[in-house]
Design a protein around this motif. Structure first.
Motif, PDB file in Angstrom:
ATOM      1  N   UNK A 104       0.842  -1.210   0.000  1.00  0.00           N
ATOM      2  CA  UNK A 104       0.000   0.000   0.000  1.00  0.00           C
ATOM      3  C   UNK A 104       0.872   1.254   0.000  1.00  0.00           C
ATOM      4  N   UNK A 105       1.933   1.195   0.803  1.00  0.00           N
ATOM      5  CA  UNK A 105       2.838   2.358   0.851  1.00  0.00           C
ATOM      6  C   UNK A 105       3.466   2.598  -0.517  1.00  0.00           C
ATOM      7  N   UNK A 106       3.833   1.513  -1.199  1.00  0.00           N
ATOM      8  CA  UNK A 106       4.405   1.664  -2.539  1.00  0.00           C
ATOM      9  C   UNK A 106       3.402   2.282  -3.498  1.00  0.00           C
ATOM     10  N   UNK A 107       2.166   1.824  -3.401  1.00  0.00           N
ATOM     11  CA  UNK A 107       1.129   2.376  -4.280  1.00  0.00           C
ATOM     12  C   UNK A 107       0.893   3.851  -3.991  1.00  0.00           C
ATOM     13  N   UNK A 108       0.863   4.202  -2.711  1.00  0.00           N
ATOM     14  CA  UNK A 108       0.648   5.609  -2.348  1.00  0.00           C
ATOM     15  C   UNK A 108       1.751   6.473  -2.936  1.00  0.00           C
ATOM     16  N   UNK A 109       3.003   6.005  -2.793  1.00  0.00           N
ATOM     17  CA  UNK A 109       4.127   6.773  -3.347  1.00  0.00           C
ATOM     18  C   UNK A 109       3.999   6.913  -4.852  1.00  0.00           C
ATOM     19  N   UNK A 110       3.599   5.811  -5.492  1.00  0.00           N
ATOM     20  CA  UNK A 110       3.479   5.822  -6.956  1.00  0.00           C
ATOM     21  C   UNK A 110       2.420   6.819  -7.393  1.00  0.00           C
ATOM     22  N   UNK A 111       1.259   6.759  -6.749  1.00  0.00           N
ATOM     23  CA  UNK A 111       0.163   7.654  -7.139  1.00  0.00           C
ATOM     24  C   UNK A 111       0.508   9.107  -6.815  1.00  0.00           C
ATOM     25  N   UNK A 112       1.213   9.315  -5.702  1.00  0.00           N
ATOM     26  CA  UNK A 112       1.607  10.678  -5.340  1.00  0.00           C
ATOM     27  C   UNK A 112       2.530  11.262  -6.400  1.00  0.00           C
ATOM     28  N   UNK A 113       3.506  10.454  -6.820  1.00  0.00           N
ATOM     29  CA  UNK A 113       4.445  10.926  -7.831  1.00  0.00           C
ATOM     30  C   UNK A 113       3.724  11.189  -9.146  1.00  0.00           C
ATOM     31  N   UNK A 114       2.748  10.345  -9.457  1.00  0.00           N
ATOM     32  CA  UNK A 114       1.975  10.559 -10.683  1.00  0.00           C
ATOM     33  C   UNK A 114       1.235  11.886 -10.617  1.00  0.00           C
ATOM     34  N   UNK A 115       0.645  12.171  -9.471  1.00  0.00           N
ATOM     35  CA  UNK A 115      -0.091  13.424  -9.338  1.00  0.00           C
ATOM     36  C   UNK A 115       0.838  14.630  -9.442  1.00  0.00           C
ATOM     37  N   UNK A 116       2.013  14.513  -8.849  1.00  0.00           N
ATOM     38  CA  UNK A 116       2.983  15.619  -8.950  1.00  0.00           C
ATOM     39  C   UNK A 116       3.401  15.809 -10.403  1.00  0.00           C
ATOM     40  N   UNK A 117       3.615  14.706 -11.079  1.00  0.00           N
ATOM     41  CA  UNK A 117       4.035  14.783 -12.474  1.00  0.00           C
ATOM     42  C   UNK A 117       2.939  15.417 -13.319  1.00  0.00           C
ATOM     43  N   UNK A 118       1.689  15.040 -13.042  1.00  0.00           N
ATOM     44  CA  UNK A 118       0.561  15.635 -13.768  1.00  0.00           C
ATOM     45  C   UNK A 118       0.527  17.137 -13.541  1.00  0.00           C
ATOM     46  N   UNK A 119       0.774  17.524 -12.301  1.00  0.00           N
ATOM     47  CA  UNK A 119       0.755  18.950 -11.971  1.00  0.00           C
ATOM     48  C   UNK A 119       1.837  19.689 -12.732  1.00  0.00           C
ATOM     49  N   UNK A 120       3.009  19.089 -12.805  1.00  0.00           N
ATOM     50  CA  UNK A 120       4.120  19.734 -13.519  1.00  0.00           C
ATOM     51  C   UNK A 120       3.763  19.909 -14.984  1.00  0.00           C
ATOM     52  N   UNK A 121       3.141  18.893 -15.565  1.00  0.00           N
ATOM     53  CA  UNK A 121       2.768  18.978 -16.981  1.00  0.00           C
ATOM     54  C   UNK A 121       1.768  20.099 -17.195  1.00  0.00           C
ATOM     55  N   UNK A 122       0.816  20.199 -16.303  1.00  0.00           N
ATOM     56  CA  UNK A 122      -0.205  21.246 -16.455  1.00  0.00           C
ATOM     57  C   UNK A 122       0.432  22.624 -16.346  1.00  0.00           C
ATOM     58  N   UNK A 247      -0.829  12.462   9.358  1.00  0.00           N
ATOM     59  CA  UNK A 247      -0.541  13.898   9.339  1.00  0.00           C
ATOM     60  C   UNK A 247       0.907  14.212   9.702  1.00  0.00           C
ATOM     61  N   UNK A 248       1.565  13.321  10.438  1.00  0.00           N
ATOM     62  CA  UNK A 248       2.944  13.631  10.821  1.00  0.00           C
ATOM     63  C   UNK A 248       3.943  12.846   9.981  1.00  0.00           C
ATOM     64  N   UNK A 249       3.502  12.316   8.856  1.00  0.00           N
ATOM     65  CA  UNK A 249       4.404  11.551   8.014  1.00  0.00           C
ATOM     66  C   UNK A 249       5.356  12.500   7.297  1.00  0.00           C
ATOM     67  N   UNK A 250       6.652  12.266   7.428  1.00  0.00           N
ATOM     68  CA  UNK A 250       7.620  13.201   6.852  1.00  0.00           C
ATOM     69  C   UNK A 250       7.574  13.177   5.332  1.00  0.00           C
ATOM     70  N   UNK A 251       7.229  12.032   4.754  1.00  0.00           N
ATOM     71  CA  UNK A 251       7.179  11.996   3.293  1.00  0.00           C
ATOM     72  C   UNK A 251       6.057  12.903   2.796  1.00  0.00           C
ATOM     73  N   UNK A 252       5.002  13.015   3.589  1.00  0.00           N
ATOM     74  CA  UNK A 252       3.917  13.927   3.213  1.00  0.00           C
ATOM     75  C   UNK A 252       4.421  15.365   3.210  1.00  0.00           C
ATOM     76  N   UNK A 253       5.224  15.677   4.217  1.00  0.00           N
ATOM     77  CA  UNK A 253       5.773  17.034   4.272  1.00  0.00           C
ATOM     78  C   UNK A 253       6.662  17.288   3.058  1.00  0.00           C
ATOM     79  N   UNK A 254       7.425  16.266   2.669  1.00  0.00           N
ATOM     80  CA  UNK A 254       8.313  16.440   1.509  1.00  0.00           C
ATOM     81  C   UNK A 254       7.495  16.690   0.254  1.00  0.00           C
ATOM     82  N   UNK A 255       6.414  15.988   0.119  1.00  0.00           N
ATOM     83  CA  UNK A 255       5.574  16.176  -1.069  1.00  0.00           C
ATOM     84  C   UNK A 255       4.953  17.560  -1.061  1.00  0.00           C
ATOM     85  N   UNK A 256       4.492  17.966   0.089  1.00  0.00           N
ATOM     86  CA  UNK A 256       3.893  19.298   0.157  1.00  0.00           C
ATOM     87  C   UNK A 256       4.923  20.367  -0.159  1.00  0.00           C
ATOM     88  N   UNK A 257       6.166  20.146   0.285  1.00  0.00           N
ATOM     89  CA  UNK A 257       7.222  21.114  -0.027  1.00  0.00           C
ATOM     90  C   UNK A 257       7.446  21.157  -1.530  1.00  0.00           C
TER      91      UNK A 257
END
Lengths: 513, 180
Positions: A104-122, A247-257
């Motif tokens: 599940x953690x791997x999937x979350x990371x994958x989907x998060x990166x996909x969303x970031x990539x989509x945002x960059x493209x837009x 909410x205190x997951x550091x990877x979440x903070x990294x993504x938000x940054x």
């Protein structure tokens, strides 16, 4: 001292505490009333069935497990695209059907990166600017074009910013290219009307050993539809993070940054211009100017119509100046009455975390008082209360406010053991410059005398003593506060015995703590 | 066993996550802090028990939205919940006793009620009545609820030095009233 211990013992033993049995009985009642704990997610598919937006499971499983063109097509969908909702539904289902924490953690990371990539493209699609107006007619004369053409490429750690100025127009875009040749190629793609030689002769190439800042970027323009697309992509990413990560997951903070870096300065349609070391947001009548000085200080000036405010920060201290130019215009109008300021009049307010100390100077005299007000209007009101003979215009003309991000110290107020009381009769006659009451004139030696009772003076033989007579009990307590606060600080620092009666306070109550 | 700040923080976090066992430990540490204060303010064991029960049920529900920063901050949060429950109690009292003298929590009448409370020594209660409201609160919070002066300063939004001064003067007055 002995009396105190005895009375403390009496109080301690009279406390109506609950017995252990009574505590247990009370707990049983509380436990029965506690809300039920959140249900443990079922390892089965039942939680999927009750989701409101679910289509029949069989179809979805076929999409997920059986593949299918639609599922693959939807995976490439971005916010705003037709298949985007299906893409997200499939992602959610895959997460729901993944029972292993690691998977599940791997999937979350994958989907998060996909969303970031989509945002960059837009962002890349919507924000990069093509100089539609740079037609051939502008480059008929090559020499003329070169004179009017300026290209700056700044390679930062995180991105490369290219600014192009053609005649009076400015363009900018960002690229991942980091070498001169690659940047030349990028510029040629963006500006096909320009020739390689023109770009090569004009390009100023700089490498900056830092991450880019908003002020490094020049003119930003973004269409409304582009902004909406970016907003939707950002919202989608944040919702996903909220749903899938603690909410205190550091990877979440990294993504938000990372998200912040992507959209910084892009999702707002503000006019941002850069001039020398200053960034301006807005136009001449309504704007914010931000400047970072070489010595590390910064300055923000806000102008809104007739109102103007300047905030300066240097070495951790912040100074705020605000004025209403419409009022100033009235003051300077010779047809109106000019504000009469007393000789040597000045007023300064220092805002600490816990209190605001106001100093008023009149010729050679200084007066201090404390107030809980922290804004300009509140400080003016407090000054008027202390000195009703002053006017708002006089105070406005001279008031300067300094903000200190710390608690006040004893020496900050320079207050003697008395505090000015808000009595009109003790306010100085400012216009005639003959203060009724001044600390400089009072006999301070009387105030320094120690009192064996509560530190309060009982004999008064000076003009200031008469004022003190009228002070309220709370004001007396404030005096004590200052006295003992300073004493505690000294005791902690020097570890010396204090022979004063307030030695009782040193360890007072601490044996109970 | 003295519960330190670290323990309180862990218990608060575990309770916020729904751990009933941790919440019971937190309750055992806090119950008398809350109960004695509520009992002092309501003059009724039954009312104090009911209100304390409500406070702890509300606290458990509210903890998931609470971000622990310090023990003093947590106590202040708990104290706010307690005072809200007390305020509601006073309103209910007024509604139920509309024909009787109105119950004003800050009135001398209210403090006189404490004198008849068999849970508290009569002489002590009478002596406490003589104090002004803030001083009385400080004495109760320090000697009965066992809050430190620093914590009381947070609860009552005062400076710690002011709390100490008022406490000292209150004890002087109590000593006089109790002929100690």
């Amino acid at each position: 001292m002995q009396d105190d211990k005895h009375i403390k013992k009496i109080l301690d033993t009279s406390s109506p505490v609950l017995s252990e049995e009574a505590q247990n009985q009370l707990w049983n009642k509380i436990e029965a009333g506690l809300p039920a704990a959140a249900p443990i997610p079922s390892p089965y598919l039942m939680n999927v069935i009750f989701r409101k937006t679910m289509t029949p499971i069989a179809i979805l499983l076929a999409l997920i497990l059986g593949g299918g063109a639609t599922a693959y097509a939807s995976d490439a969908a971005k916010p705003g695209d037709l298949l985007f909702p299906l893409d997200r539904t499939i992602e959610d289902l895959r997460l729901d059907l993944t029972f292993s924490d690691a998977a599940r953690a791997d999937l979350v990371n994958k989907f998060t990166e996909e969303r970031l990539s989509e945002l960059r493209e837009i962002i890349d699609e919507e924000v990069s600017i093509s100089p539609d107006n740079a037609s051939d007619s502008n480059v008929v004369n090559a020499s003329t074009t070169i004179d009017q053409l300026e290209i700056d490429a700044e390679v930062f750690v995180d991105t490369t910013v290219i600014k192009l100025k053609l005649a009076d127009q400015e363009f900018y875009f960002e690229t991942t290219a980091t070498t001169r040749e690659d940047i030349l190629a990028e510029v040629m793609v963006k500006f096909p009307v320009l020739r390689y030689e023109q770009i090569d002769q004009t390009l100023e190439f700089m490498i900056k050993d830092r991450a880019s800042r908003e002020k490094d970027r020049g003119v930003i323009s973004l269409s409304d539809s582009g902004r909406v697309r970016i907003d939707k992509a950002v919202e989608s990413l944040i919702s996903f993070l909220d749903k899938t990560t603690p909410s205190d997951d550091t990877s979440r903070d990294n993504v938000l940054a990372a998200l912040t870096r992507e959209v910084a300065g892009v999702t707002e349609p503000a006019e941002v211009t850069r001039k020398n070391d200053q960034v301006r947001i807005g136009d001449d009548t309504s704007r914010v100017d931000i400047r970072i000085d070489d010595d590390g200080g910064s300055q923000i000036e806000i102008r809104e119509g007739d109102k103007h405010m300047k905030i300066e920060e240097k070495n951790g201290e912040i100074k705020v100046e605000a004025d209403d130019t419409s009022v100033k215009a009235t003051k300077e109008d010779p047809e109106n009455n000019e504000i009469a300021l007393p000789d040597g009049f000045d007023i300064n307010a220092t805002v600490f975390n816990d209190i605001t100390v106001v100093t008023i100077k009149l010729d050679n005299d200084e007066f201090y008082f404390e107030t809980s007000a922290t804004d300009r209007n509140g400080i003016i009101d407090a000054a008027l209360e202390q000195f009703p003979a002053l006017t708002v215009e006089q105070i406005e003309a001279k008031l300067s406010i300094t903000i200190k991000y710390r608690d006040s110290r004893f020496e900050d107020s320079n207050l003697p053991s008395e505090v000015i009381t808000s009595l009109a009769t003790t306010s100085p006659d400012v216009l005639t410059n003959t203060p009724v009451y001044s600390y400089e004139e009072s006999n301070y030696s009387e105030y320094k005398k120690e009192d064996n009772n509560n530190g309060y003076k009982t004999d008064y033989n000076t003009e200031a003593d008469e004022v003190k007579n009228k002070e309220s009990e709370d004001t007396q307590i404030e005096k004590q506060e200052k006295k003992y606060a300073e004493k505690y600080r000294q005791e902690d620092h020097n570890k010396k015995e204090d022979k004063h009666e307030s030695d009782d306070y040193e360890n007072y109550g601490e044996e109970d703590d | 066993m003295k519960t330190g700040d670290h323990d309180i923080r862990d218990l608060v976090k575990a309770s916020a996550a729904g751990d009933a066992n941790s919440y019971k430990k937190l309750y055992e540490y806090l119950v008398n802090k809350v109960y004695v204060y509520v009992q002092f303010r309501t003059n009724s064991r039954d009312a104090a028990t009911d209100i304390t029960q409500e406070v702890f049920i509300d606290l458990f529900s509210a903890l998931p939205n609470f971000t622990y920063q310090s023990t003093g901050q947590f106590y202040s949060y708990l104290f706010t919940i307690t005072k809200r429950k007390l305020a509601r109690h006073y309103v209910d009292q007024k509604l139920r006793k509309s024909e009787e003298v109105e119950f004003d929590e800050n009135s001398p009448t209210a403090s006189v009620c404490i004198s008849t409370n068999t849970e508290v020594d009569h002489d002590v209660a009478t002596a406490l009545d003589e104090l002004e409201n803030t001083a009385r609160e400080i004495v109760v919070l320090h000697h009965w609820s066992r809050y430190t002066f620093g914590e009381i300063a947070l609860l009552l939004n005062m400076k710690e030095s002011a709390v100490r001064v008022r406490h000292h003067r209150a004890l002087k007055l109590l000593a006089t009233n109790l002929d100690v």
